[in-house]
Design a protein around this motif. Structure first.
Motif, PDB file in Angstrom:
ATOM      1  N   UNK A 181       7.715  35.545 -11.566  1.00  0.00           N
ATOM      2  CA  UNK A 181       7.470  34.934 -10.316  1.00  0.00           C
ATOM      3  C   UNK A 181       6.867  33.629 -10.254  1.00  0.00           C
ATOM      4  N   UNK A 182       6.360  33.312 -11.358  1.00  0.00           N
ATOM      5  CA  UNK A 182       5.541  31.722 -11.086  1.00  0.00           C
ATOM      6  C   UNK A 182       6.722  30.915 -11.355  1.00  0.00           C
ATOM      7  N   UNK A 183       7.632  31.312 -12.213  1.00  0.00           N
ATOM      8  CA  UNK A 183       8.549  30.141 -13.046  1.00  0.00           C
ATOM      9  C   UNK A 183       9.964  30.479 -12.177  1.00  0.00           C
ATOM     10  N   UNK A 184       9.872  31.381 -11.331  1.00  0.00           N
ATOM     11  CA  UNK A 184      11.182  31.654 -10.353  1.00  0.00           C
ATOM     12  C   UNK A 184      12.267  32.031 -11.282  1.00  0.00           C
ATOM     13  N   UNK A 185      12.157  32.609 -12.460  1.00  0.00           N
ATOM     14  CA  UNK A 185      12.993  33.023 -13.286  1.00  0.00           C
ATOM     15  C   UNK A 185      12.991  34.387 -13.603  1.00  0.00           C
ATOM     16  N   UNK A 186      13.701  35.300 -12.991  1.00  0.00           N
ATOM     17  CA  UNK A 186      13.405  36.797 -13.206  1.00  0.00           C
ATOM     18  C   UNK A 186      14.267  37.353 -14.315  1.00  0.00           C
ATOM     19  N   UNK A 187      15.124  36.652 -14.964  1.00  0.00           N
ATOM     20  CA  UNK A 187      15.974  37.085 -16.129  1.00  0.00           C
ATOM     21  C   UNK A 187      15.343  36.853 -17.685  1.00  0.00           C
ATOM     22  N   UNK A 188      15.147  35.664 -17.939  1.00  0.00           N
ATOM     23  CA  UNK A 188      14.842  35.193 -19.204  1.00  0.00           C
ATOM     24  C   UNK A 188      13.446  35.665 -19.682  1.00  0.00           C
ATOM     25  N   UNK A 189      12.447  35.910 -18.941  1.00  0.00           N
ATOM     26  CA  UNK A 189      11.452  36.176 -19.406  1.00  0.00           C
ATOM     27  C   UNK A 189      11.313  37.580 -19.933  1.00  0.00           C
ATOM     28  N   UNK A 190      12.216  38.407 -19.455  1.00  0.00           N
ATOM     29  CA  UNK A 190      12.567  39.857 -19.879  1.00  0.00           C
ATOM     30  C   UNK A 190      13.320  39.829 -21.155  1.00  0.00           C
ATOM     31  N   UNK A 191      14.084  38.920 -21.494  1.00  0.00           N
ATOM     32  CA  UNK A 191      14.692  38.908 -23.039  1.00  0.00           C
ATOM     33  C   UNK A 191      13.510  38.437 -23.915  1.00  0.00           C
ATOM     34  N   UNK A 192      12.723  37.330 -23.510  1.00  0.00           N
ATOM     35  CA  UNK A 192      11.622  37.095 -24.389  1.00  0.00           C
ATOM     36  C   UNK A 192      10.701  38.530 -24.528  1.00  0.00           C
ATOM     37  N   UNK A 193      10.304  39.007 -23.672  1.00  0.00           N
ATOM     38  CA  UNK A 193       9.645  39.993 -23.786  1.00  0.00           C
ATOM     39  C   UNK A 193      10.190  41.373 -24.547  1.00  0.00           C
ATOM     40  N   UNK A 194      11.447  41.534 -24.355  1.00  0.00           N
ATOM     41  CA  UNK A 194      12.093  42.698 -25.058  1.00  0.00           C
ATOM     42  C   UNK A 194      12.015  42.214 -26.593  1.00  0.00           C
ATOM     43  N   UNK A 195      12.170  40.925 -27.038  1.00  0.00           N
ATOM     44  CA  UNK A 195      12.158  40.586 -28.373  1.00  0.00           C
ATOM     45  C   UNK A 195      10.602  40.573 -28.825  1.00  0.00           C
TER      46      UNK A 195
END
Lengths: 219, 240
Positions: A181-195
């Motif tokens: 929510x802070x970065x307005x990027x819903x997708x990429x953080x999920x890739x990071x967290x999955x990794x």
């Protein structure tokens, strides 16, 4: 895909990972304690203990962990002194431990029952009381049967602990949502967290595999 | 020393022991023989209550061990048992196997118990294996250590449940030798076995069991040279 948000928000992931590991360690610790008690109740000769342990295990395994989490989270403040600042941490760890304990109990019970019956007989034939035979003869051997499955449980706990983000614990998943929510990027953080989850579980499974092989080599 | 009266044991509907009366005197070596399924192992396991008798009475050194109030752990310290499958503790070294029970149950110092353990291992020629783990040993070595483990509690009687049946043929001798020495030293022994040579040589008295009862008993000479009961004759003709 744009991962430039990482330079600003990477600490969220690291702190989240630290908290996830912390929670998992506590949950496995308490889960094992609960599991040992339940397993001993289940293999005891006391019928009442058998039934109580069975009810617990069946109930916990037969209801969603999310429901259990909410029951603890909203039920805990009904007890005096349980309305502190970081009460959600306590609720999260309690709920996951209660849940994990039921699975650990079955792992331990199976591990104990896999030890050859002759071991208990040999100890008892020497005049060793049952509880002492359990402690010094059966449990140490059962441990070798139990460890691999317990390692898997640890991995499961790491993954399932993501559910406590719902009650506001700032573990890895919760912090990921903050970054989203802070970065307005819903997708990429999920890739990071999955990794990150994968690195944690994969490392752990490799380490446990090594420990296991080491134990077998000593035989 | 042991007096068994009208011992019955049922597993569910199956009656394995149908009334056993036997007395074992101090220093006596009683050998129990009989076909498989005759109840001889069950009988032996009843003597230290590894099997709970359905009915009947077992008196050991003046105590009725089958009574509900009795704490069997006390008598078990005085009754060593050796199993077919050795049942050594794989999580302990050989010496720890031997000293485990005395360390936990006797009021002796660790050094004293270790000394007893080493001298017992010495008696069976395995003192060099003290720090080895059981997995590294041959069947014959395991069984000799199992005997030593039972002896470490200085029992008054030793129960042997087919001690050589799980061994390779070339290892039977070394275990029987230990048992013979034990008998020569005056140990009271009850031995369930298929080793007829041992029964003849070492037994003071032979019990022949079949279908849950003692069909015939007597000295080795009486049983092996002049069996009275047709079932005894039939059994011996098959195995000798």
């Amino acid at each position: 895909m744009d991962f430039s948000f990482l330079s600003k928000y990477y600490m969220f992931f690291l702190i989240g990972a630290k908290n996830t590991i912390l929670i998992a360690v506590f949950v496995v610790l308490f889960g094992v304690i609960i599991g040992i008690i339940l397993a001993l109740m289940k293999i005891s000769n006391n019928k009442l203990f058998n039934i109580l342990a069975s009810i617990y295990i069946e109930f916990i395994r037969g209801t969603p962990v999310l429901v259990q989490l909410f029951i603890v989270f909203f039920g805990l403040p009904k007890f005096p002194g349980m309305l502190g600042d970081h009460m959600e941490y306590i609720a999260g760890v309690i709920a996951l431990s209660i849940n994990s304990g039921a699975y650990v109990a079955e792992i331990i019970r199976a591990g104990i029952q896999a030890v050859d019956k002759g071991q208990m007989e040999a100890a008892r034939s020497l005049g060793i009381p049952r509880s002492m035979a359990m402690r010094f003869v059966i449990i140490p051997q059962a441990f070798k049967n139990i460890l691999p499955a317990l390692g898997n449980e640890f991995i499961t706990v790491i993954k399932e602990s993501s559910i406590v983000s719902i009650i506001g614990i700032n573990e890895l998943m919760y912090n990921t949502q903050t970054v989203q929510s802070n970065s307005f990027r819903p997708f990429e953080p999920l890739i990071v967290v999955a990794g990150m989850y994968f690195i944690m579980t994969f490392t752990l499974s490799k380490v446990l595999g090594k420990v296991e092989r080491g134990m077998r080599a000593r035989d | 020393m042991i007096k068994v009266t009208n011992l019955h044991k049922k597993f569910g509907k199956l009656e394995v022991l149908k009334g056993i009366d036997v007395e074992v005197k101090k220093g006596e070596v009683v050998v129990v023989i009989g076909p498989s399924g005759s109840g001889k192992s069950t009988f032996l396991r009843c003597l230290n209550l590894l099997e709970d008798p359905t009915s009947g009475e077992i008196i050991f050194e003046g105590t009725n061990i089958t009574s509900k109030e009795n704490d069997i752990n006390k008598q078990r310290q005085k009754m060593g048992m050796v199993f077919q499958q050795f049942n050594l503790f794989p999580n302990m070294s050989v010496l720890d196997n031997v000293t485990f029970a005395p360390k936990k149950l006797k009021k002796l110092s660790k050094d004293e118990v270790n000394k007893i353990g080493m001298s017992l291992l010495n008696r069976v020629g395995l003192e060099d294996k003290a720090n080895t783990y059981p997995q590294k040993l041959s069947g014959g070595q395991k069984q000799r250590i199992a005997i030593v483990r039972a002896l470490a509690m200085s029992p008054d009687v030793m129960l042997f449940d087919e001690p050589t049946s799980a061994l390779d043929p070339e290892m039977v001798g070394e275990v029987l030798d230990v048992m013979k020495k034990l008998a020569a030293d005056g140990m009271t022994m009850v031995v369930v076995t298929h080793e007829m040579g041992f029964a003849k040589e070492v037994g003071d008295r032979i019990l022949f069991m079949d279908e849950g009862i003692i069909v015939e008993e007597g000295t080795p000479d009486e049983i092996f040279s002049n069996p009275q009961n047709p079932r005894t004759r039939d059994f011996l003709s098959k195995i000798l």
